[in-house]
Design a protein around this motif. Structure first.
Motif, PDB file in Angstrom:
ATOM      1  N   LYS A  78       0.841  -1.220  -0.069  1.00  0.00           N
ATOM      2  CA  LYS A  78      -0.124   0.063  -0.037  1.00  0.00           C
ATOM      3  C   LYS A  78       0.760   1.220   0.114  1.00  0.00           C
ATOM      4  CE  LYS A  78      -3.580  -2.654   0.823  1.00  0.00           C
ATOM      5  NZ  LYS A  78      -4.555  -3.044  -0.161  1.00  0.00           N
ATOM      6  N   TYR A  79       0.340   2.181  -0.637  1.00  0.00           N
ATOM      7  CA  TYR A  79       1.031   3.640  -0.359  1.00  0.00           C
ATOM      8  C   TYR A  79       0.038   4.538   0.337  1.00  0.00           C
ATOM      9  CZ  TYR A  79       4.566   2.377  -3.956  1.00  0.00           C
ATOM     10  OH  TYR A  79       5.629   1.826  -4.751  1.00  0.00           O
ATOM     11  N   GLN A  80       0.879   5.624   0.742  1.00  0.00           N
ATOM     12  CA  GLN A  80       0.074   6.850   1.094  1.00  0.00           C
ATOM     13  C   GLN A  80       1.279   8.309   1.035  1.00  0.00           C
ATOM     14  OE1 GLN A  80      -0.092   5.983   5.431  1.00  0.00           O
ATOM     15  NE2 GLN A  80       1.555   6.897   5.893  1.00  0.00           N
ATOM     16  N   PHE A  81       0.595   9.415   1.057  1.00  0.00           N
ATOM     17  CA  PHE A  81       1.167  10.694   1.221  1.00  0.00           C
ATOM     18  C   PHE A  81       1.114  11.286   2.459  1.00  0.00           C
ATOM     19  CE2 PHE A  81       1.154  10.765  -3.522  1.00  0.00           C
ATOM     20  CZ  PHE A  81       2.404  11.155  -3.821  1.00  0.00           C
ATOM     21  N   ARG A  82       2.259  11.520   3.146  1.00  0.00           N
ATOM     22  CA  ARG A  82       2.433  12.030   4.278  1.00  0.00           C
ATOM     23  C   ARG A  82       2.769  13.517   4.388  1.00  0.00           C
ATOM     24  NH1 ARG A  82       3.053  10.239   9.857  1.00  0.00           N
ATOM     25  NH2 ARG A  82       3.280   7.999   8.767  1.00  0.00           N
ATOM     26  N   THR A  83       1.882  14.290   4.505  1.00  0.00           N
ATOM     27  CA  THR A  83       2.278  15.865   4.536  1.00  0.00           C
ATOM     28  C   THR A  83       2.458  16.444   5.893  1.00  0.00           C
ATOM     29  OG1 THR A  83       0.872  16.106   2.530  1.00  0.00           O
ATOM     30  CG2 THR A  83       1.530  18.329   3.598  1.00  0.00           C
ATOM     31  N   ASN A  84       3.374  17.129   6.093  1.00  0.00           N
ATOM     32  CA  ASN A  84       3.859  17.331   7.351  1.00  0.00           C
ATOM     33  C   ASN A  84       4.209  19.007   7.619  1.00  0.00           C
ATOM     34  OD1 ASN A  84       4.750  16.484  10.338  1.00  0.00           O
ATOM     35  ND2 ASN A  84       6.378  17.649   9.626  1.00  0.00           N
ATOM     36  N   LEU A  85       3.651  19.655   8.608  1.00  0.00           N
ATOM     37  CA  LEU A  85       3.796  21.006   8.889  1.00  0.00           C
ATOM     38  C   LEU A  85       4.892  20.951  10.108  1.00  0.00           C
ATOM     39  CD1 LEU A  85       0.597  23.051   8.997  1.00  0.00           C
ATOM     40  CD2 LEU A  85       2.114  22.642   7.003  1.00  0.00           C
ATOM     41  N   ASP A  86       6.137  21.387  10.003  1.00  0.00           N
ATOM     42  CA  ASP A  86       7.176  21.488  10.876  1.00  0.00           C
ATOM     43  C   ASP A  86       7.144  22.851  11.553  1.00  0.00           C
ATOM     44  OD1 ASP A  86       9.286  21.236  12.551  1.00  0.00           O
ATOM     45  OD2 ASP A  86      10.801  21.182  11.012  1.00  0.00           O
ATOM     46  N   ILE A  87       6.633  22.836  12.746  1.00  0.00           N
ATOM     47  CA  ILE A  87       6.367  24.198  13.579  1.00  0.00           C
ATOM     48  C   ILE A  87       7.325  24.056  14.747  1.00  0.00           C
ATOM     49  CG2 ILE A  87       4.842  25.513  14.794  1.00  0.00           C
ATOM     50  CD1 ILE A  87       2.451  24.267  13.194  1.00  0.00           C
ATOM     51  N   PRO A  88       8.099  25.006  15.253  1.00  0.00           N
ATOM     52  CA  PRO A  88       8.912  24.921  16.250  1.00  0.00           C
ATOM     53  C   PRO A  88       7.961  24.934  17.722  1.00  0.00           C
ATOM     54  CG  PRO A  88       9.903  26.211  14.700  1.00  0.00           C
ATOM     55  CD  PRO A  88       8.540  26.005  14.317  1.00  0.00           C
ATOM     56  N   ASN A  89       8.654  24.198  18.562  1.00  0.00           N
ATOM     57  CA  ASN A  89       8.023  24.300  19.891  1.00  0.00           C
ATOM     58  C   ASN A  89       6.545  23.777  19.810  1.00  0.00           C
ATOM     59  OD1 ASN A  89      10.438  25.352  21.013  1.00  0.00           O
ATOM     60  ND2 ASN A  89       9.882  27.280  20.308  1.00  0.00           N
ATOM     61  N   ALA A  90       6.146  23.019  18.860  1.00  0.00           N
ATOM     62  CA  ALA A  90       4.735  22.701  18.889  1.00  0.00           C
ATOM     63  C   ALA A  90       4.692  21.184  18.237  1.00  0.00           C
ATOM     64  CB  ALA A  90       4.043  23.716  17.992  1.00  0.00           C
ATOM     65  N   VAL A  91       3.479  20.610  18.357  1.00  0.00           N
ATOM     66  CA  VAL A  91       3.385  19.153  17.830  1.00  0.00           C
ATOM     67  C   VAL A  91       2.907  19.622  16.522  1.00  0.00           C
ATOM     68  CG1 VAL A  91       1.745  17.123  17.560  1.00  0.00           C
ATOM     69  CG2 VAL A  91       2.439  18.142  19.857  1.00  0.00           C
ATOM     70  N   ASP A  92       3.694  18.658  15.295  1.00  0.00           N
ATOM     71  CA  ASP A  92       3.516  19.209  14.084  1.00  0.00           C
ATOM     72  C   ASP A  92       2.276  18.577  13.681  1.00  0.00           C
ATOM     73  OD1 ASP A  92       6.187  20.197  14.010  1.00  0.00           O
ATOM     74  OD2 ASP A  92       6.923  18.184  13.326  1.00  0.00           O
ATOM     75  N   ALA A  93       1.686  19.225  12.659  1.00  0.00           N
ATOM     76  CA  ALA A  93       0.333  19.059  11.814  1.00  0.00           C
ATOM     77  C   ALA A  93       0.770  18.098  10.813  1.00  0.00           C
ATOM     78  CB  ALA A  93      -0.181  20.144  11.626  1.00  0.00           C
ATOM     79  N   LYS A  94      -0.276  16.979  10.653  1.00  0.00           N
ATOM     80  CA  LYS A  94       0.113  16.039   9.771  1.00  0.00           C
ATOM     81  C   LYS A  94      -1.313  15.741   8.736  1.00  0.00           C
ATOM     82  CE  LYS A  94       3.885  13.541  11.894  1.00  0.00           C
ATOM     83  NZ  LYS A  94       3.974  14.480  13.038  1.00  0.00           N
ATOM     84  N   ASP A  95      -0.902  15.163   7.808  1.00  0.00           N
ATOM     85  CA  ASP A  95      -2.164  14.889   6.747  1.00  0.00           C
ATOM     86  C   ASP A  95      -1.779  13.579   6.212  1.00  0.00           C
ATOM     87  OD1 ASP A  95      -4.834  14.696   5.390  1.00  0.00           O
ATOM     88  OD2 ASP A  95      -3.659  15.925   3.632  1.00  0.00           O
ATOM     89  N   ILE A  96      -2.480  12.506   5.956  1.00  0.00           N
ATOM     90  CA  ILE A  96      -2.253  11.373   5.571  1.00  0.00           C
ATOM     91  C   ILE A  96      -3.254  10.900   4.333  1.00  0.00           C
ATOM     92  CG2 ILE A  96      -1.952   8.592   5.890  1.00  0.00           C
ATOM     93  CD1 ILE A  96       0.275  10.394   7.284  1.00  0.00           C
ATOM     94  N   ASP A  97      -2.775  10.835   3.161  1.00  0.00           N
ATOM     95  CA  ASP A  97      -3.579  10.355   1.951  1.00  0.00           C
ATOM     96  C   ASP A  97      -3.243   9.312   1.309  1.00  0.00           C
ATOM     97  OD1 ASP A  97      -5.264  13.137   1.618  1.00  0.00           O
ATOM     98  OD2 ASP A  97      -3.415  13.596   2.247  1.00  0.00           O
TER      99      ASP A  97
END
Length: 253
Positions: free
Chosen positions: A110-129
């Protein structure tokens, strides 16, 4: 202060969403879409936005089932973005060309795209498609040709072990009763497919077990099928039948 604390935990922080135009793409094809980013409850700085294409599979190693998770490709699509609190959504166009020599999607792979926001001093926001990668015309012609010869895919066929993808077939017509199975490995390119076949002969009698232990009932062959040999599945099946028969005949009785 509470909003900053919550945003640091990933609650009510900046959000990301990758919307893919085409969720089924063939080998060597193009994935396109837009990454949408919207502000949360506080001002934040996004260090970078990354997208990674990941493959996961399970395969049999001896008597054990093993799992593999591997990154196929990744890239940074934006850096140092200041996102104001409750800012309107903005988009970043994406265009990604798939390689030819990667596994295709199967029941086990199976395949997926993982999109990630790298934000200092915070939990990174992610999106899986999820995305499905299907054979291109050349690979489909090869698989169809194998089917024309009467080879039936086994249940766990198409497993990827992190290095190569294994396709396993049992004969139902061509060399039925003579072959145990046919294992197929291939590496696709724009103008050809590099193929490796493992031909397992069905051996009976007193020395069958010894031949199996010593792999004397197997034959390996490597060859390339050019683009002009992968136009018609009937033509390709004749080429495969000739190669398989020749190699089968070389296996000791």
């Amino acid at each position: 202060m509470l909003k900053k604390f919550l945003a640091g935990l990933g609650i009510d922080g900046a959000k990301v969403n990758f919307v893919i135009d085409n969720e089924v793409v063939e080998l060597g094809g193009v994935v396109s879409g837009n990454v949408y980013v919207s502000g949360g409850g506080v001002d934040q700085v996004i260090e970078e936005i990354t997208i990674a294409l990941e493959v996961s599979s399970r395969y049999k190693a001896g008597d054990h089932i093993r799992h593999v998770n591997q990154e196929i490709a990744s890239g940074v699509i934006a850096k140092q973005l200041a996102v104001k609190a409750n800012s309107p959504e903005f988009k970043i166009p994406i265009r990604f060309e798939l390689p030819y020599n990667i596994p295709i999607s199967t029941n086990n792979t199976k395949y997926q795209f993982r999109t990630n926001l790298d934000i200092p001093n915070a939990v990174d926001a992610k999106d899986i498609d999820t995305i499905t990668i299907k054979p291109n015309q050349l690979v489909q012609c090869l698989l169809d040709a194998i089917g024309i010869l009467g080879f039936r895919s086994k249940a766990d066929s198409g497993s990827f072990n992190g290095k190569f993808q294994q396709f396993e077939f049992v004969p139902t017509r061509f060399l039925k009763g003579k072959l145990d199975e046919l294992e197929v490995y291939f590496e696709a390119h724009e103008d050809r497919i590099n193929v490796m076949l493992q031909i397992d002969k069905k051996v009976r009698g007193l020395f069958a077990s010894a031949m199996d232990d010593l792999d004397l009932d197997e034959r390996h062959v490597n060859f390339s099928l050019l683009k002009n040999q992968l136009v018609s599945r009937e033509q390709t099946s004749e080429i495969l039948a000739s190669i398989i028969q020749q190699e089968y005949d070389k296996i000791p009785c």
